[in-house]
Design a protein around this motif. Structure first.
Motif, PDB file in Angstrom:
ATOM      1  N   PHE A   1      22.194 -69.877  29.487  1.00 36.82           N
ATOM      2  CA  PHE A   1      20.968 -69.938  28.705  1.00 36.82           C
ATOM      3  C   PHE A   1      20.985 -68.781  27.707  1.00 36.82           C
ATOM      4  CE2 PHE A   1      20.039 -71.942  32.739  1.00 36.82           C
ATOM      5  CZ  PHE A   1      19.341 -73.085  32.375  1.00 36.82           C
ATOM      6  N   GLY A   2      20.891 -69.109  26.444  1.00 36.46           N
ATOM      7  CA  GLY A   2      20.916 -68.071  25.418  1.00 36.46           C
ATOM      8  C   GLY A   2      20.232 -68.532  24.153  1.00 36.46           C
ATOM      9  N   THR A   3      20.297 -67.698  23.124  1.00 35.78           N
ATOM     10  CA  THR A   3      19.657 -67.979  21.835  1.00 35.78           C
ATOM     11  C   THR A   3      20.719 -68.315  20.810  1.00 35.78           C
ATOM     12  OG1 THR A   3      17.941 -66.351  22.378  1.00 35.78           O
ATOM     13  CG2 THR A   3      18.096 -67.074  20.082  1.00 35.78           C
ATOM     14  N   PRO A   4      20.595 -69.437  20.120  1.00 33.40           N
ATOM     15  CA  PRO A   4      21.598 -69.760  19.097  1.00 33.40           C
ATOM     16  C   PRO A   4      21.517 -68.803  17.916  1.00 33.40           C
ATOM     17  CG  PRO A   4      19.810 -71.363  19.079  1.00 33.40           C
ATOM     18  CD  PRO A   4      19.580 -70.501  20.271  1.00 33.40           C
ATOM     19  N   PRO A   5      22.641 -68.486  17.285  1.00 35.13           N
ATOM     20  CA  PRO A   5      22.635 -67.553  16.153  1.00 35.13           C
ATOM     21  C   PRO A   5      21.785 -68.023  14.978  1.00 35.13           C
ATOM     22  CG  PRO A   5      24.870 -67.905  16.964  1.00 35.13           C
ATOM     23  CD  PRO A   5      23.995 -68.912  17.647  1.00 35.13           C
ATOM     24  N   SER A   6      21.518 -69.314  14.900  1.00 28.43           N
ATOM     25  CA  SER A   6      20.748 -69.856  13.774  1.00 28.43           C
ATOM     26  C   SER A   6      19.245 -69.635  13.915  1.00 28.43           C
ATOM     27  CB  SER A   6      21.028 -71.357  13.640  1.00 28.43           C
ATOM     28  OG  SER A   6      20.772 -72.023  14.868  1.00 28.43           O
ATOM     29  N   ASP A   7      18.774 -69.188  15.089  1.00 28.20           N
ATOM     30  CA  ASP A   7      17.341 -69.015  15.328  1.00 28.20           C
ATOM     31  C   ASP A   7      16.971 -67.537  15.173  1.00 28.20           C
ATOM     32  OD1 ASP A   7      14.712 -69.079  16.141  1.00 28.20           O
ATOM     33  OD2 ASP A   7      15.078 -70.410  17.845  1.00 28.20           O
ATOM     34  N   ALA A   8      16.738 -67.120  13.919  1.00 29.11           N
ATOM     35  CA  ALA A   8      16.474 -65.704  13.640  1.00 29.11           C
ATOM     36  C   ALA A   8      15.189 -65.228  14.316  1.00 29.11           C
ATOM     37  CB  ALA A   8      16.392 -65.493  12.127  1.00 29.11           C
ATOM     38  N   GLU A   9      14.150 -66.069  14.358  1.00 25.12           N
ATOM     39  CA  GLU A   9      12.878 -65.661  14.969  1.00 25.12           C
ATOM     40  C   GLU A   9      13.044 -65.415  16.459  1.00 25.12           C
ATOM     41  OE1 GLU A   9       9.767 -68.368  14.063  1.00 25.12           O
ATOM     42  OE2 GLU A   9       9.882 -68.076  11.886  1.00 25.12           O
ATOM     43  N   ALA A  10      13.781 -66.303  17.143  1.00 25.44           N
ATOM     44  CA  ALA A  10      13.983 -66.137  18.577  1.00 25.44           C
ATOM     45  C   ALA A  10      14.833 -64.896  18.869  1.00 25.44           C
ATOM     46  CB  ALA A  10      14.650 -67.376  19.160  1.00 25.44           C
ATOM     47  N   LEU A  11      15.810 -64.623  18.008  1.00 29.26           N
ATOM     48  CA  LEU A  11      16.631 -63.424  18.196  1.00 29.26           C
ATOM     49  C   LEU A  11      15.771 -62.171  18.086  1.00 29.26           C
ATOM     50  CD1 LEU A  11      19.756 -64.394  16.038  1.00 29.26           C
ATOM     51  CD2 LEU A  11      19.702 -64.152  18.521  1.00 29.26           C
ATOM     52  N   ALA A  12      14.901 -62.142  17.083  1.00 28.07           N
ATOM     53  CA  ALA A  12      14.034 -60.977  16.902  1.00 28.07           C
ATOM     54  C   ALA A  12      13.055 -60.837  18.065  1.00 28.07           C
ATOM     55  CB  ALA A  12      13.283 -61.094  15.580  1.00 28.07           C
ATOM     56  N   ALA A  13      12.495 -61.962  18.514  1.00 26.66           N
ATOM     57  CA  ALA A  13      11.538 -61.919  19.624  1.00 26.66           C
ATOM     58  C   ALA A  13      12.192 -61.423  20.911  1.00 26.66           C
ATOM     59  CB  ALA A  13      10.943 -63.310  19.840  1.00 26.66           C
ATOM     60  N   ALA A  14      13.492 -61.704  21.078  1.00 27.65           N
ATOM     61  CA  ALA A  14      14.213 -61.267  22.282  1.00 27.65           C
ATOM     62  C   ALA A  14      14.722 -59.836  22.158  1.00 27.65           C
ATOM     63  CB  ALA A  14      15.384 -62.209  22.549  1.00 27.65           C
ATOM     64  N   GLY A  15      14.473 -59.192  20.995  1.00 28.82           N
ATOM     65  CA  GLY A  15      14.910 -57.823  20.809  1.00 28.82           C
ATOM     66  C   GLY A  15      16.411 -57.680  20.622  1.00 28.82           C
ATOM     67  N   LEU A  16      17.053 -58.734  20.118  1.00 31.89           N
ATOM     68  CA  LEU A  16      18.496 -58.704  19.929  1.00 31.89           C
ATOM     69  C   LEU A  16      18.837 -58.233  18.514  1.00 31.89           C
ATOM     70  CD1 LEU A  16      19.349 -62.088  21.690  1.00 31.89           C
ATOM     71  CD2 LEU A  16      19.562 -59.784  22.627  1.00 31.89           C
ATOM     72  N   ASP A  17      19.950 -57.529  18.382  1.00 25.93           N
ATOM     73  CA  ASP A  17      20.360 -56.970  17.101  1.00 25.93           C
ATOM     74  C   ASP A  17      21.473 -57.814  16.490  1.00 25.93           C
ATOM     75  OD1 ASP A  17      20.316 -54.620  15.177  1.00 25.93           O
ATOM     76  OD2 ASP A  17      22.418 -54.615  15.766  1.00 25.93           O
ATOM     77  N   GLY A  18      21.168 -58.446  15.347  1.00 33.39           N
ATOM     78  CA  GLY A  18      22.113 -59.355  14.713  1.00 33.39           C
ATOM     79  C   GLY A  18      23.449 -58.726  14.365  1.00 33.39           C
ATOM     80  N   PRO A  19      23.491 -57.577  13.643  1.00 31.26           N
ATOM     81  CA  PRO A  19      24.772 -56.964  13.295  1.00 31.26           C
ATOM     82  C   PRO A  19      25.624 -56.602  14.512  1.00 31.26           C
ATOM     83  CG  PRO A  19      23.044 -56.095  11.887  1.00 31.26           C
ATOM     84  CD  PRO A  19      22.359 -56.940  12.925  1.00 31.26           C
ATOM     85  N   THR A  20      24.973 -56.129  15.576  1.00 32.79           N
ATOM     86  CA  THR A  20      25.733 -55.808  16.798  1.00 32.79           C
ATOM     87  C   THR A  20      26.332 -57.072  17.399  1.00 32.79           C
ATOM     88  OG1 THR A  20      24.314 -53.912  17.265  1.00 32.79           O
ATOM     89  CG2 THR A  20      25.607 -54.776  19.086  1.00 32.79           C
ATOM     90  N   LEU A  21      25.545 -58.139  17.441  1.00 32.24           N
ATOM     91  CA  LEU A  21      26.046 -59.408  17.969  1.00 32.24           C
ATOM     92  C   LEU A  21      27.202 -59.937  17.127  1.00 32.24           C
ATOM     93  CD1 LEU A  21      22.611 -61.080  18.769  1.00 32.24           C
ATOM     94  CD2 LEU A  21      24.394 -60.578  20.460  1.00 32.24           C
ATOM     95  N   ALA A  22      27.081 -59.826  15.794  1.00 35.79           N
ATOM     96  CA  ALA A  22      28.150 -60.292  14.917  1.00 35.79           C
ATOM     97  C   ALA A  22      29.423 -59.505  15.162  1.00 35.79           C
ATOM     98  CB  ALA A  22      27.718 -60.174  13.460  1.00 35.79           C
ATOM     99  N   ALA A  23      29.300 -58.187  15.343  1.00 38.24           N
ATOM    100  CA  ALA A  23      30.479 -57.358  15.599  1.00 38.24           C
ATOM    101  C   ALA A  23      31.144 -57.741  16.923  1.00 38.24           C
ATOM    102  CB  ALA A  23      30.088 -55.885  15.613  1.00 38.24           C
ATOM    103  N   VAL A  24      30.333 -58.017  17.946  1.00 34.82           N
ATOM    104  CA  VAL A  24      30.875 -58.417  19.251  1.00 34.82           C
ATOM    105  C   VAL A  24      31.606 -59.754  19.133  1.00 34.82           C
ATOM    106  CG1 VAL A  24      30.242 -59.175  21.581  1.00 34.82           C
ATOM    107  CG2 VAL A  24      29.186 -57.130  20.605  1.00 34.82           C
ATOM    108  N   GLY A  25      30.953 -60.736  18.501  1.00 36.37           N
ATOM    109  CA  GLY A  25      31.571 -62.062  18.370  1.00 36.37           C
ATOM    110  C   GLY A  25      32.810 -62.038  17.513  1.00 36.37           C
TER     111      GLY A  25
END
Length: 537
Positions: free
Chosen positions: A236-260
């Protein structure tokens, strides 16, 4: 026509569909239609897309591949085909349930406490269901559809025949290796029908990415998996295309991009086994800025040679070297002379490097530019390279959803630098030396016979020559001796080139340098002294 007649009913459906949309002449060129067949309207990019969608999964996938081949087709056609989607109505659970129990070899209630009858995913090859094991673990079940395989196999046979016919009828078409393109398509689709292969791909990717603590790959239950059914962990996770859900979950986009990106580049440039379809639906962002990769039905594999070429491609962009890039395009195209690129190609490569090496790289745009350059220079790319480029562009687009400033070349730089500085592995050294030494030894053994044969033909022809060496002896014996010395020198040079970097770092330090380096310096001085004495310099 033996092969098409084997699938006569399906062939008739294909001809009727293409004719209805104005594309009957395409089948005529491929040898699948007995004569001109045109519909009421001319074929347009949109109508071609509709025809392929109407014909089902094989033709949809073929169109999706063609949409990436801007070296073959014009931009309007490629743009239209890029929107292709398979339109398949899901089968009811009552039909899929019987297939699941056949694959399990037992009633499903002996393995699962519950299965949701509505699929959470449906495609032309299979359907995916949410379920729970008897211990309450959330899993997903992928089940292949029972109604598609016969038609898909017929479509692949017909396409293989059409590709061979088209190449035989047109040398221009043959340059683009249509048969190889269809083989790549067939391999990918047939692999999707065998879920055992997907299970093995998943386990291999999990092992390759085990060193990345922030990357997850679903766990498999191999005891319940087979050719037609696969059971794996539900993530269960948040798809990269859902920017609002990523922000609501407190996830950092650039960090996730670097990991992936690091995980993808490692798979591609180090392991040589990569996710071939890393679109946003196959990646999930997890708490703690972790990334999950799922769905390994399509996996790409690089040969060692292709891995080196890909690294050379990235190095050419990183180091802004247009000539190296032009040479690589010639090598990919199978050109006879790759060392002297045509002026037009080198100029085009220079423009490409200038455009894409001075700022953040848009890989999708870069690959489109490569395809257009290849087409303008009348070159061709091998089909497996197109799959690789498509995967790279898809990964780049997915990471840009997480971080709009993401740059694939920046992500690749550490791997390029590591490759530039790394010494060859012992097994690679041994393999290279063995290959080179074998070739040199074979040359040394064959050279005298070749020289004798050449001299014999020379003596029997119109031109006769007699050469006497100053020290006596005939020419053949002298050349034979020289050939053996050359072969010995080549083998020795190969040994020095491959083992030299390793030996130079061997031994304790003496006056600041390893003992191996001192021995190398002494050997160099001794060699120069010997050559000067021998040649009386």
């Amino acid at each position: 026509m033996a092969l098409p007649l084997r699938d006569a009913r399906r062939l008739a459906e294909i001809i009727a569909t293409f004719t209805r949309f104005g594309g009957g002449w395409l089948l005529e060129r491929g040898g699948l239609s007995p004569g001109p067949a045109r519909g009421d309207e001319d074929l347009t990019p949109a109508r071609l897309r509709q025809a392929l969608e109407a014909l089902g999964p094989v033709f949809v996938k073929l169109g999706q591949i063609l949409s990436t081949r801007r070296d073959l087709i014009d931009a309007p056609w490629a743009d239209a085909l890029s929107h292709l989607r398979a339109r398949v109505t899901p089968l009811p659970w009552s039909e899929m349930e019987a297939r699941a129990e056949t694959a399990l070899g037992r009633p499903w209630r002996e393995v699962f406490s519950a299965i949701t009858p509505e699929p959470i995913g449906s495609a032309s090859i299979g359907q995916v269901y949410a379920a729970k094991l008897l211990d309450g673990t959330d899993v997903v079940i992928k089940i292949t559809r029972p109604d598609q395989e016969e038609r898909i196999q017929a479509d692949l046979r017909l396409l293989e025949y059409a590709a061979a016919r088209a190449a035989a009828l047109s040398p221009g078409v043959a340059r683009y290796q249509p048969a190889a393109m269809v083989r790549e398509l067939a391999r990918a689709i047939r692999a999707e029908f065998d879920l055992t292969e997907e299970a093995e791909n998943t386990e291999e990717m999990a092992a390759n990415l085990a060193g990345f603590p922030k990357v997850r790959v679903p766990k498999l239950w191999r005891a319940y998996s087979s050719r037609d059914l696969m059971v794996q962990e539900r993530i269960f996770g948040t798809p990269p295309s859902d920017a609002e859900a990523l922000a609501a979950a407190g996830l950092d986009g650039p960090t996730l991009a670097a990991v992936g990106a690091e995980a993808f580049m490692h798979s591609l440039l180090v392991e040589r086994v990569f996710h071939a379809d890393p679109h946003p639906g196959n990646l999930f962002a997890l708490p703690g800025n972790q990334m999950a990769f799922i769905d390994f039905g399509m996996v790409g594999r690089l040969t060692t040679a292709r891995q080196r070429e890909l690294m050379a491609f990235l190095k050419a962009i990183v180091t802004a070297d247009p000539k190296a890039f032009a040479k690589l395009l010639l090598r990919w195209s199978g050109a006879d002379n790759i060392h002297t690129p045509p002026a037009s190609l080198e100029a085009a490569a220079g423009r490409f490097i200038a455009r894409h090496s001075r700022r953040g790289l848009d890989l999708s745009r870069a690959i489109t530019d490569i395809m257009e350059m290849v087409r303008e220079e009348n070159l061709a790319l091998p089909p497996d390279l197109v799959l690789l480029f498509k995967a790279m562009a898809t990964a780049d687009g997915t990471m840009k959803l997480l971080d709009p400033s993401f740059d694939s070349i920046t992500a690749a730089k550490p791997f390029v630098a590591r490759d530039l500085l790394a010494l060859p592995k012992p097994e690679e050294l041994a393999a290279r030396f063995s290959d080179f030494a074998g070739a040199a030894a074979a040359f040394g053994e064959e050279a005298p016979d070749l020289l004798r044969a050449g001299l014999a033909r020379l003596s029997e022809g119109r031109l006769r020559a007699e050469v006497t060496l100053a020290g006596g002896g005939d020419l053949a014996r002298a050349l034979e001796q020289a050939a053996r010395r050359i072969a010995g020198g080549l083998v020795l040079a190969a040994l020095l080139l491959t083992m030299g970097p390793v030996l130079a770092k061997a031994g304790p330090l003496v006056a600041g340098l390893p003992l191996g380096s001192w021995l190398g310096i002494l050997g160099l001085i001794g060699g120069v002294w010997h050559i000067s004495r021998r040649w009386k310099l």
